[in-house]
Design an enzyme around this catalytic site. Structure first.
Site, PDB file in Angstrom:
ATOM      1  N   ASN A   1       0.847  -1.375  -0.008  1.00  0.00           N
ATOM      2  CA  ASN A   1       0.111   0.066  -0.172  1.00  0.00           C
ATOM      3  C   ASN A   1       0.826   1.346  -0.185  1.00  0.00           C
ATOM      4  O   ASN A   1       0.318   2.017  -0.536  1.00  0.00           O
ATOM      5  CB  ASN A   1      -0.991  -0.142   1.193  1.00  0.00           C
ATOM      6  CG  ASN A   1      -0.099  -0.144   2.392  1.00  0.00           C
ATOM      7  OD1 ASN A   1       0.727  -0.509   2.666  1.00  0.00           O
ATOM      8  ND2 ASN A   1      -1.042   0.198   3.514  1.00  0.00           N
TER       9      ASN A   1
ATOM     10  N   LYS B   1      12.761  -6.706   0.689  1.00  0.00           N
ATOM     11  CA  LYS B   1      11.723  -7.505  -0.198  1.00  0.00           C
ATOM     12  C   LYS B   1      10.375  -6.767  -0.054  1.00  0.00           C
ATOM     13  O   LYS B   1       9.446  -6.586   0.686  1.00  0.00           O
ATOM     14  CB  LYS B   1      11.521  -8.689   0.354  1.00  0.00           C
ATOM     15  CG  LYS B   1      10.677  -9.669  -0.839  1.00  0.00           C
ATOM     16  CD  LYS B   1      10.223 -10.907  -0.288  1.00  0.00           C
ATOM     17  CE  LYS B   1       8.783 -10.885   0.313  1.00  0.00           C
ATOM     18  NZ  LYS B   1       7.801 -10.160  -0.693  1.00  0.00           N
TER      19      LYS B   1
ATOM     20  N   GLY C   1       2.717  -5.950   7.072  1.00  0.00           N
ATOM     21  CA  GLY C   1       1.750  -6.572   6.307  1.00  0.00           C
ATOM     22  C   GLY C   1       0.639  -7.239   7.161  1.00  0.00           C
ATOM     23  O   GLY C   1       0.560  -6.485   8.103  1.00  0.00           O
TER      24      GLY C   1
ATOM     25  N   GLU D   1       4.535  -4.405  11.899  1.00  0.00           N
ATOM     26  CA  GLU D   1       3.474  -3.515  11.576  1.00  0.00           C
ATOM     27  C   GLU D   1       2.469  -4.087  10.829  1.00  0.00           C
ATOM     28  O   GLU D   1       2.508  -4.523   9.714  1.00  0.00           O
ATOM     29  CB  GLU D   1       4.476  -2.464  10.734  1.00  0.00           C
ATOM     30  CG  GLU D   1       5.321  -1.727  11.327  1.00  0.00           C
ATOM     31  CD  GLU D   1       5.045  -0.774  12.441  1.00  0.00           C
ATOM     32  OE1 GLU D   1       3.590  -0.641  12.611  1.00  0.00           O
ATOM     33  OE2 GLU D   1       5.805  -0.145  13.281  1.00  0.00           O
TER      34      GLU D   1
ATOM     35  N   CYS E   1      -3.445   0.625   6.773  1.00  0.00           N
ATOM     36  CA  CYS E   1      -3.302  -0.062   7.952  1.00  0.00           C
ATOM     37  C   CYS E   1      -4.012   0.465   9.134  1.00  0.00           C
ATOM     38  O   CYS E   1      -4.845   0.017   9.892  1.00  0.00           O
ATOM     39  CB  CYS E   1      -2.274  -0.704   8.460  1.00  0.00           C
ATOM     40  SG  CYS E   1      -0.946   0.995   8.591  1.00  0.00           S
TER      41      CYS E   1
ATOM     42  N   GLU F   1       7.830   2.307  14.250  1.00  0.00           N
ATOM     43  CA  GLU F   1       8.497   3.064  13.075  1.00  0.00           C
ATOM     44  C   GLU F   1       8.550   4.496  13.445  1.00  0.00           C
ATOM     45  O   GLU F   1       7.403   4.944  14.172  1.00  0.00           O
ATOM     46  CB  GLU F   1       8.091   2.242  11.975  1.00  0.00           C
ATOM     47  CG  GLU F   1       8.332   1.051  11.682  1.00  0.00           C
ATOM     48  CD  GLU F   1       8.160   0.488  10.357  1.00  0.00           C
ATOM     49  OE1 GLU F   1       7.032   0.797   9.564  1.00  0.00           O
ATOM     50  OE2 GLU F   1       8.945  -0.224   9.791  1.00  0.00           O
TER      51      GLU F   1
HETATM   52  N1  LIG Z   1       1.074  -1.440  10.486  1.00  0.00           N
HETATM   53  C1  LIG Z   1       1.591  -0.831   9.625  1.00  0.00           C
HETATM   54  O1  LIG Z   1       2.447  -0.241   9.325  1.00  0.00           O
HETATM   55  C2  LIG Z   1       0.954  -1.410   8.017  1.00  0.00           C
HETATM   56  C3  LIG Z   1       1.300  -0.699   6.914  1.00  0.00           C
HETATM   57  C4  LIG Z   1       0.738  -1.167   5.611  1.00  0.00           C
HETATM   58  C5  LIG Z   1       0.107  -2.418   5.568  1.00  0.00           C
HETATM   59  N2  LIG Z   1      -0.326  -3.048   6.621  1.00  0.00           N
HETATM   60  C6  LIG Z   1      -0.956  -4.226   6.617  1.00  0.00           C
HETATM   61  O2  LIG Z   1      -0.582  -4.700   5.611  1.00  0.00           O
HETATM   62  C7  LIG Z   1      -1.782  -5.720   4.974  1.00  0.00           C
HETATM   63  C8  LIG Z   1      -1.768  -5.499   3.664  1.00  0.00           C
HETATM   64  O3  LIG Z   1      -0.628  -5.995   2.988  1.00  0.00           O
HETATM   65  P1  LIG Z   1      -0.144  -7.358   2.177  1.00  0.00           P
HETATM   66  O4  LIG Z   1      -1.658  -8.013   1.519  1.00  0.00           O
HETATM   67  O5  LIG Z   1       0.914  -7.070   1.401  1.00  0.00           O
HETATM   68  O6  LIG Z   1       0.122  -8.268   3.369  1.00  0.00           O
HETATM   69  P2  LIG Z   1       0.852  -9.703   3.379  1.00  0.00           P
HETATM   70  O7  LIG Z   1       1.144 -10.196   4.793  1.00  0.00           O
HETATM   71  O8  LIG Z   1       0.061 -10.542   2.391  1.00  0.00           O
HETATM   72  O9  LIG Z   1       2.175  -9.549   2.663  1.00  0.00           O
HETATM   73  C9  LIG Z   1       3.373  -8.675   3.183  1.00  0.00           C
HETATM   74  C10 LIG Z   1       4.543  -8.803   2.701  1.00  0.00           C
HETATM   75  O10 LIG Z   1       5.021 -10.314   3.043  1.00  0.00           O
HETATM   76  C11 LIG Z   1       5.343 -11.059   2.158  1.00  0.00           C
HETATM   77  N3  LIG Z   1       4.986 -12.429   2.606  1.00  0.00           N
HETATM   78  C12 LIG Z   1       3.749 -13.260   2.372  1.00  0.00           C
HETATM   79  N4  LIG Z   1       3.751 -14.168   2.994  1.00  0.00           N
HETATM   80  C13 LIG Z   1       5.025 -14.432   3.641  1.00  0.00           C
HETATM   81  C14 LIG Z   1       5.551 -15.600   4.381  1.00  0.00           C
HETATM   82  N5  LIG Z   1       5.014 -16.776   4.589  1.00  0.00           N
HETATM   83  N6  LIG Z   1       6.934 -15.105   5.006  1.00  0.00           N
HETATM   84  C15 LIG Z   1       7.513 -13.879   4.549  1.00  0.00           C
HETATM   85  N7  LIG Z   1       7.108 -13.105   3.956  1.00  0.00           N
HETATM   86  C16 LIG Z   1       5.801 -13.367   3.465  1.00  0.00           C
HETATM   87  C17 LIG Z   1       4.632 -10.610   1.007  1.00  0.00           C
HETATM   88  O11 LIG Z   1       5.354 -11.303  -0.367  1.00  0.00           O
HETATM   89  C18 LIG Z   1       4.814  -8.880   1.308  1.00  0.00           C
HETATM   90  O12 LIG Z   1       6.181  -8.823   0.871  1.00  0.00           O
HETATM   91  C19 LIG Z   1      -2.876  -5.367   5.620  1.00  0.00           C
HETATM   92  O13 LIG Z   1      -3.319  -6.049   6.685  1.00  0.00           O
HETATM   93  C20 LIG Z   1      -2.515  -3.884   6.336  1.00  0.00           C
HETATM   94  O14 LIG Z   1      -3.167  -3.396   7.290  1.00  0.00           O
HETATM   95  C21 LIG Z   1       0.275  -2.738   8.049  1.00  0.00           C
HETATM   96  O1  LIG Z   2      -0.781   1.788   5.981  1.00  0.00           O
HETATM   97  C1  LIG Z   2      -0.420   2.097   6.982  1.00  0.00           C
HETATM   98  C2  LIG Z   2       0.269   3.270   7.553  1.00  0.00           C
HETATM   99  C3  LIG Z   2       1.499   3.394   6.678  1.00  0.00           C
HETATM  100  C4  LIG Z   2       1.754   4.787   5.929  1.00  0.00           C
HETATM  101  N1  LIG Z   2       3.201   4.353   5.478  1.00  0.00           N
HETATM  102  C5  LIG Z   2       3.603   3.524   6.215  1.00  0.00           C
HETATM  103  N2  LIG Z   2       2.528   2.631   6.916  1.00  0.00           N
END
Ligand SMILES: NC(=O)c1ccc[n+]([C@@H]2O[C@H](COP(=O)([O-])OP(=O)(O)OC[C@H]3O[C@@H](n4cnc5c(N)ncnc54)[C@H](O)[C@@H]3O)[C@@H](O)[C@H]2O)c1
Ligand SMILES: O=CCc1c[nH]cn1
Length: 424
Positions: free
Chosen positions: A87, A110, A162, A184, A218, A398
């Protein structure tokens, strides 16, 4: 200071190439160019901030009896793995790389396979700025690549952004290698609107809390609790403003909502809306696919931002992270009641409150079980402020000074100035 100069130079290059990087990010992710520019600004600000802190890394001197003393050294961890979500691809990479490099670590980053582009640009910029070869590296790939990084014996720390399910797996892998992790993760954050708020600010805040980056944020405040006295007037205004959001080609200047990340995710978001209706929620606006006039865009992953009324706390749309442009409005009557309902979630990433009553504002945020709280605003990201979650939303921080703790380790040195007294 040397690290600081390199980070400042990287920040300067990012500023200089802002337009090009923002355009690449829009192509990468689908968010509007307007927002991508803000992301790039927050990114170079992050590099500047940690450039400022790099020279401040220090331990402390601790006096002991008899002239002996101890001191601490703040040392780097080694090779840190950064694993990012799709995102905020460039920004997430900067939020991890800047403190990691400032503390003297190397990073292997990555990105998500859905957004592979801009972090490569970041690596090029670091090289151009003088980051030594091999200090910041990008590997592309999905889960298998992420797993490889987590298990690799030379990786000393994992910083992950993620979803919660992936976060659980990352923590498991880190546990096997006894590696520190920053997680995060996702959220389902409450935004509480009291009747004594400045209404226009509260409406603006609710839109900011729900519709940036197509709702794929997120910390979004997707559970909008509104004091019953102002429910109708607030809802009417939010719906009116939501309907005016300009959707379409994210590269156009006046677009404010671009395309969701991919077809499966769009289908998933739509599935949540369908289920919400089945469970009794009322679609007050949006929720349908959006087909732009431009024939080139007709198969794009666009949808109309959605406001759901008649929601209750037990509905799936109110309990689960949707990660799309869907706001749920929930009425409340008392402060005590709303705090309890706001905290009734497995997540704890963020929370917000709109009120003119300063005592109430601080009382409520103090009671919220969330890592990032906003008073009378929402979803602004000053790099000076630590960001991270409580409960299932993860741990570690962070941004801010706090992040330096998560990219360094403390060595204690005990210095004897007298003779050794043996007990043997
Ligand atoms: N708290 C925060 O700062 C923050 C910020 C942005 C997004 N998010 C969260 O991220 C999610 C959306 O992102 P997404 O769909 O990319 O998440 P995701 O968990 O599917 O993937 C995130 C990353 O992890 C990798 N990944 C997937 N499976 C893995 C494994 N088994 N081992 C190691 N790496 C692996 C993916 O390739 C990707 O790079 C939402 O739940 C959102 O709330 C949190
Ligand atoms: O998606 C969640 C908040 C954020 C913004 N930049 C990185 N994380």
């Amino acid at each position: 200071m040397e690290r600081s100069r390199v980070l400042l130079e990287a920040a300067r290059i990012i500023r200089e190439q802002r337009e090009e990087i923002a355009t690449l990010e829009t192509i990468n992710n689908g968010k509007s160019i307007f927002e991508a520019r803000v992301d790039i600004d927050i990114s170079w600000q992050c590099l500047e901030y940690y450039a400022g802190l790099a020279g401040s890394l220090a331990g402390e001197h601790i006096q002991l009896p008899g002239g002996s003393f101890g001191y601490t050294r703040r040392e780097p961890l080694g090779v840190c793995a950064g694993i990012g979500a799709w995102n905020y691809p460039f920004q997430v990479a900067c939020w991890k790389a800047a403190p990691a490099l400032a503390c003297g670590n190397a990073m292997v980053f990555k990105p998500s396979p859905f957004t592979p582009l801009t972090v490569v640009r970041l690596a090029e910029i670091f090289t151009e700025a003088g980051v030594p070869k091999g200090l910041f590296n990008v590997v592309q790939g999905g889960a298998a690549t992420g797993q490889f990084l987590c298990h690799h014996p030379d990786v000393a720390k994992i910083s992950f952004t993620g979803s919660v399910p992936t976060g659980i797996k990352i923590m498991g892998m880190a546990a096997k290698g006894i590696k520190p992790v920053t997680l995060e993760l996702g959220g389902k954050s409450p935004l509480i609107i009291f009747s004594d708020c400045a209404l226009e600010n509260a409406v603006n805040g609710a839109l900011m809390a729900n519709f940036l980056t197509q709702g794929e944020v997120c910390c979004n405040g997707t559970r909008v609790f509104v004091e019953r006295k102002i429910l109708d007037v607030f809802t009417k205004e939010v719906v009116k403003r939501t309907q005016k959001i300009k959707i379409g080609d994210p590269l156009l200047e006046d677009t404010r909502m671009g395309a969701l990340i991919n077809r499966p995710h769009l289908d998933r978001v739509q599935g949540f809306i369908k289920q919400a209706k089945e469970q009794g929620a009322e679609v007050l606006c949006g929720g349908d696919l959006y087909v732009p006039d431009d024939p080139k865009l007709k198969n794009g992953y666009y949808m109309q931002p959605c406001v759901l009324g008649n929601c209750t706390d037990d509905m799936t749309c109110v309990k689960e992270e949707i990660f799309g442009p869907v706001m749920s409005i929930l009425p409340f009557d008392t402060e005590e009641e709303v705090v309890e309902r706001a905290n009734n979630t497995k997540f704890g990433l963020a929370g917000g409150v709109f009120t003119r009553d300063i005592q109430k504002a601080h009382r409520v945020v103090a009671a919220l079980k969330a890592g990032m709280c906003f008073i009378n605003n929402y979803n602004i990201s000053p790099v000076e402020l630590p960001f991270g979650g409580y409960k299932a939303s993860g741990f570690g921080r962070e941004n801010g000074r706090a992040a330096m703790e998560y990219y360094s380790q403390l060595k204690t040195v005990c210095v004897e100035m007298g003779d050794v007294e043996s007990v043997f």
